[in-house]
Motif scaffolding. Sequence first.
Motif, mmCIF file in Angstrom:
data_model
loop_
_atom_site.group_PDB
_atom_site.id
_atom_site.type_symbol
_atom_site.label_atom_id
_atom_site.label_comp_id
_atom_site.label_asym_id
_atom_site.label_seq_id
_atom_site.Cartn_x
_atom_site.Cartn_y
_atom_site.Cartn_z
ATOM 1 N N LEU A 258 0.880 -1.290 0.012
ATOM 2 C CA LEU A 258 0.089 0.000 0.036
ATOM 3 C C LEU A 258 0.982 1.333 -0.104
ATOM 4 O O LEU A 258 1.740 1.439 0.939
ATOM 5 C CB LEU A 258 -0.821 0.065 1.269
ATOM 6 N N TRP A 259 0.568 2.335 -0.949
ATOM 7 C CA TRP A 259 1.424 3.436 -0.937
ATOM 8 C C TRP A 259 0.329 4.569 -0.923
ATOM 9 O O TRP A 259 -0.881 4.686 -1.148
ATOM 10 C CB TRP A 259 2.083 3.451 -2.454
ATOM 11 N N GLU A 260 1.010 5.709 -0.350
ATOM 12 C CA GLU A 260 0.000 6.768 -0.177
ATOM 13 C C GLU A 260 0.764 7.836 -1.168
ATOM 14 O O GLU A 260 2.100 8.059 -1.134
ATOM 15 C CB GLU A 260 0.174 7.589 1.140
ATOM 16 N N VAL A 261 -0.016 8.525 -1.945
ATOM 17 C CA VAL A 261 0.564 9.686 -3.042
ATOM 18 C C VAL A 261 -0.280 10.766 -2.700
ATOM 19 O O VAL A 261 -1.542 11.058 -2.600
ATOM 20 C CB VAL A 261 0.181 9.293 -4.478
ATOM 21 N N THR A 262 0.520 12.002 -2.317
ATOM 22 C CA THR A 262 -0.046 13.210 -1.939
ATOM 23 C C THR A 262 0.395 14.295 -2.970
ATOM 24 O O THR A 262 1.676 14.359 -3.514
ATOM 25 C CB THR A 262 0.526 13.632 -0.621
ATOM 26 N N THR A 263 -0.678 15.072 -3.682
ATOM 27 C CA THR A 263 -0.235 15.993 -4.802
ATOM 28 C C THR A 263 -0.689 17.265 -3.979
ATOM 29 O O THR A 263 -1.800 17.429 -3.344
ATOM 30 C CB THR A 263 -1.231 15.883 -5.794
ATOM 31 N N THR A 264 0.163 18.477 -4.186
ATOM 32 C CA THR A 264 -0.405 19.757 -3.786
ATOM 33 C C THR A 264 -0.334 20.631 -4.916
ATOM 34 O O THR A 264 0.779 20.338 -5.758
ATOM 35 C CB THR A 264 0.744 20.080 -2.694
ATOM 36 N N SER A 265 -1.137 21.538 -5.007
ATOM 37 C CA SER A 265 -1.091 22.610 -6.042
ATOM 38 C C SER A 265 -1.977 23.679 -5.619
ATOM 39 O O SER A 265 -2.915 23.437 -4.663
ATOM 40 C CB SER A 265 -1.336 21.966 -7.406
ATOM 41 N N ASP A 266 -1.604 24.857 -6.223
ATOM 42 C CA ASP A 266 -2.486 26.175 -5.652
ATOM 43 C C ASP A 266 -3.878 25.738 -6.526
ATOM 44 O O ASP A 266 -5.044 26.184 -5.605
ATOM 45 C CB ASP A 266 -2.143 27.304 -6.648
ATOM 46 N N LEU A 267 -4.227 25.122 -7.491
ATOM 47 C CA LEU A 267 -5.525 24.887 -8.021
ATOM 48 C C LEU A 267 -6.333 23.621 -6.827
ATOM 49 O O LEU A 267 -7.632 24.062 -6.873
ATOM 50 C CB LEU A 267 -5.465 23.962 -9.322
ATOM 51 N N LEU A 268 -5.620 22.941 -6.360
ATOM 52 C CA LEU A 268 -6.357 22.086 -5.294
ATOM 53 C C LEU A 268 -7.052 22.878 -4.423
ATOM 54 O O LEU A 268 -7.841 22.577 -3.400
ATOM 55 C CB LEU A 268 -5.404 20.917 -4.838
ATOM 56 N N ASN A 269 -6.474 24.054 -3.791
ATOM 57 C CA ASN A 269 -7.174 25.055 -3.047
ATOM 58 C C ASN A 269 -8.387 25.427 -3.090
ATOM 59 O O ASN A 269 -9.184 25.785 -2.425
ATOM 60 C CB ASN A 269 -6.134 26.220 -2.661
ATOM 61 N N PHE A 270 -8.745 25.495 -4.482
ATOM 62 C CA PHE A 270 -10.079 25.741 -4.884
ATOM 63 C C PHE A 270 -11.243 24.482 -4.416
ATOM 64 O O PHE A 270 -12.357 24.784 -4.671
ATOM 65 C CB PHE A 270 -10.161 26.091 -6.451
ATOM 66 N N ALA A 271 -10.643 23.363 -4.192
ATOM 67 C CA ALA A 271 -11.566 22.241 -4.037
ATOM 68 C C ALA A 271 -12.502 22.529 -2.920
ATOM 69 O O ALA A 271 -13.938 22.186 -2.838
ATOM 70 C CB ALA A 271 -10.712 20.980 -3.722
ATOM 71 N N SER A 272 -12.216 23.194 -1.914
ATOM 72 C CA SER A 272 -13.194 23.357 -0.864
ATOM 73 C C SER A 272 -14.030 24.362 -1.070
ATOM 74 O O SER A 272 -15.259 24.615 -0.486
ATOM 75 C CB SER A 272 -12.190 23.912 0.301
ATOM 76 N N GLN A 273 -14.075 25.095 -2.061
ATOM 77 C CA GLN A 273 -15.132 26.363 -2.720
ATOM 78 C C GLN A 273 -16.123 25.814 -3.634
ATOM 79 O O GLN A 273 -17.228 26.245 -4.015
ATOM 80 C CB GLN A 273 -14.551 27.327 -3.206
ATOM 81 N N ILE A 274 -15.801 24.524 -4.178
ATOM 82 C CA ILE A 274 -16.928 23.914 -4.911
ATOM 83 C C ILE A 274 -18.124 23.212 -4.164
ATOM 84 O O ILE A 274 -18.054 22.557 -3.303
ATOM 85 C CB ILE A 274 -16.151 22.593 -5.658
ATOM 86 N N PRO A 275 -19.194 23.736 -4.394
ATOM 87 C CA PRO A 275 -20.462 23.181 -4.016
ATOM 88 C C PRO A 275 -20.569 21.771 -4.210
ATOM 89 O O PRO A 275 -20.153 21.059 -4.986
ATOM 90 C CB PRO A 275 -21.499 24.096 -4.671
ATOM 91 N N ALA A 276 -21.283 21.117 -3.170
ATOM 92 C CA ALA A 276 -21.658 19.579 -3.111
ATOM 93 C C ALA A 276 -21.933 19.214 -4.511
ATOM 94 O O ALA A 276 -21.686 17.993 -5.047
ATOM 95 C CB ALA A 276 -22.540 19.214 -1.966
ATOM 96 N N GLU A 277 -22.954 19.668 -5.137
ATOM 97 C CA GLU A 277 -23.710 19.154 -6.413
ATOM 98 C C GLU A 277 -22.672 19.501 -7.281
ATOM 99 O O GLU A 277 -22.533 18.251 -8.157
ATOM 100 C CB GLU A 277 -24.842 20.055 -6.718
ATOM 101 N N GLN A 278 -21.742 20.332 -7.382
ATOM 102 C CA GLN A 278 -20.691 20.466 -8.702
ATOM 103 C C GLN A 278 -19.712 19.316 -8.200
ATOM 104 O O GLN A 278 -19.205 18.795 -9.050
ATOM 105 C CB GLN A 278 -20.176 21.809 -8.545
ATOM 106 N N MET A 279 -19.430 19.044 -6.955
ATOM 107 C CA MET A 279 -18.382 18.271 -6.658
ATOM 108 C C MET A 279 -18.760 16.536 -7.223
ATOM 109 O O MET A 279 -17.996 15.958 -7.461
ATOM 110 C CB MET A 279 -18.093 18.152 -5.024
ATOM 111 N N ASN A 280 -20.048 16.337 -6.913
ATOM 112 C CA ASN A 280 -20.572 15.178 -7.511
ATOM 113 C C ASN A 280 -20.571 15.016 -8.912
ATOM 114 O O ASN A 280 -20.258 13.947 -9.271
ATOM 115 C CB ASN A 280 -21.965 14.949 -6.903
ATOM 116 N N SER A 281 -20.678 16.162 -9.642
ATOM 117 C CA SER A 281 -20.443 15.952 -10.927
ATOM 118 C C SER A 281 -18.826 15.876 -11.221
ATOM 119 O O SER A 281 -18.666 15.049 -12.202
ATOM 120 C CB SER A 281 -21.029 17.325 -11.461
ATOM 121 N N LEU A 282 -18.254 16.425 -10.455
ATOM 122 C CA LEU A 282 -16.764 16.342 -10.649
ATOM 123 C C LEU A 282 -16.273 14.757 -10.309
ATOM 124 O O LEU A 282 -15.425 14.218 -11.034
ATOM 125 C CB LEU A 282 -15.846 17.396 -9.838
ATOM 126 N N ASN A 283 -16.839 14.256 -9.360
ATOM 127 C CA ASN A 283 -16.589 12.883 -9.094
ATOM 128 C C ASN A 283 -16.671 11.849 -10.208
ATOM 129 O O ASN A 283 -16.120 10.850 -10.749
ATOM 130 C CB ASN A 283 -17.272 12.378 -7.781
#
Length: 175
Positions: free
Chosen positions: A30-55
Motif C-alpha cells: 500500500l502506497w500513499e500519494v500526496t499531490t499539492t497545487s494551488d488549484l487544489l485549494n479551490f476544491a473546498s469552494q466547490i458546492p456539493a452538487e458540483q463536486m458530485n459532477s466532478l466525481n
Amino acid sequence: MRRCLFVLSLTSMSFAAHVNAADISIKPGLWEVTTTSDLLNFASQIPAEQMNSLNALAKEYGFDVPEINNGAAKSTTCITQEMAQQKILPGAVQNQAGCSVKKVTQNGNYYHMAFTCANTELNGNGTAEGSFTNAETFSGVTHFSGSIQNTPVNEQANVNGKWLANSCENTKTSK
C-alpha cells in the motif's frame, strides 16, 4: 472552469508517478500519494452538487477522487508484486485524460518525462520529474502549460509518495 482545473490536478497526480525507476526496487504493498497545487485549494469552494459532477467526471477518466484538504490531495494505491518487479510507480497510468507520454529519461534514481494532452478538456504540454529517495519514498513535480476548455493555464503540482504497508487487503484504494 473549476471542473477543468480539477481534471488538470488529477492528471498531474497520474503523470508524476508514471516512470520506471532504474536503480530502485519499489516495495510492493500500500502506497500513499500526496499531490499539492494551488488549484487544489479551490476544491473546498466547490458546492456539493458540483463536486458530485466532478466525481462522475473523474470516474470517466478512470480516477477515484482522492481526499482533498488544504490544497493537498491524498490517495492510496496498491502496488502488486508484479508491478514492483516491473518498477511501476504508484499511480502510474498511460494516456490518462487523453494525454500521452512523449519522452522519458532516467539517470539513476532521477526521472524526467514530457507529455502532451489534446482533448476538449486539456490541450497543451507538460513535464514531470522527480526522484526516489529509497524503495519506500519518491517526490517530484509536474508542470503543465496550455489551455483548459480554451482558458490559458500554466500550472505546477508537487507529488510525494510513501510506502505504508505490505498488504493492501481491506483497504479502499484510489487510482
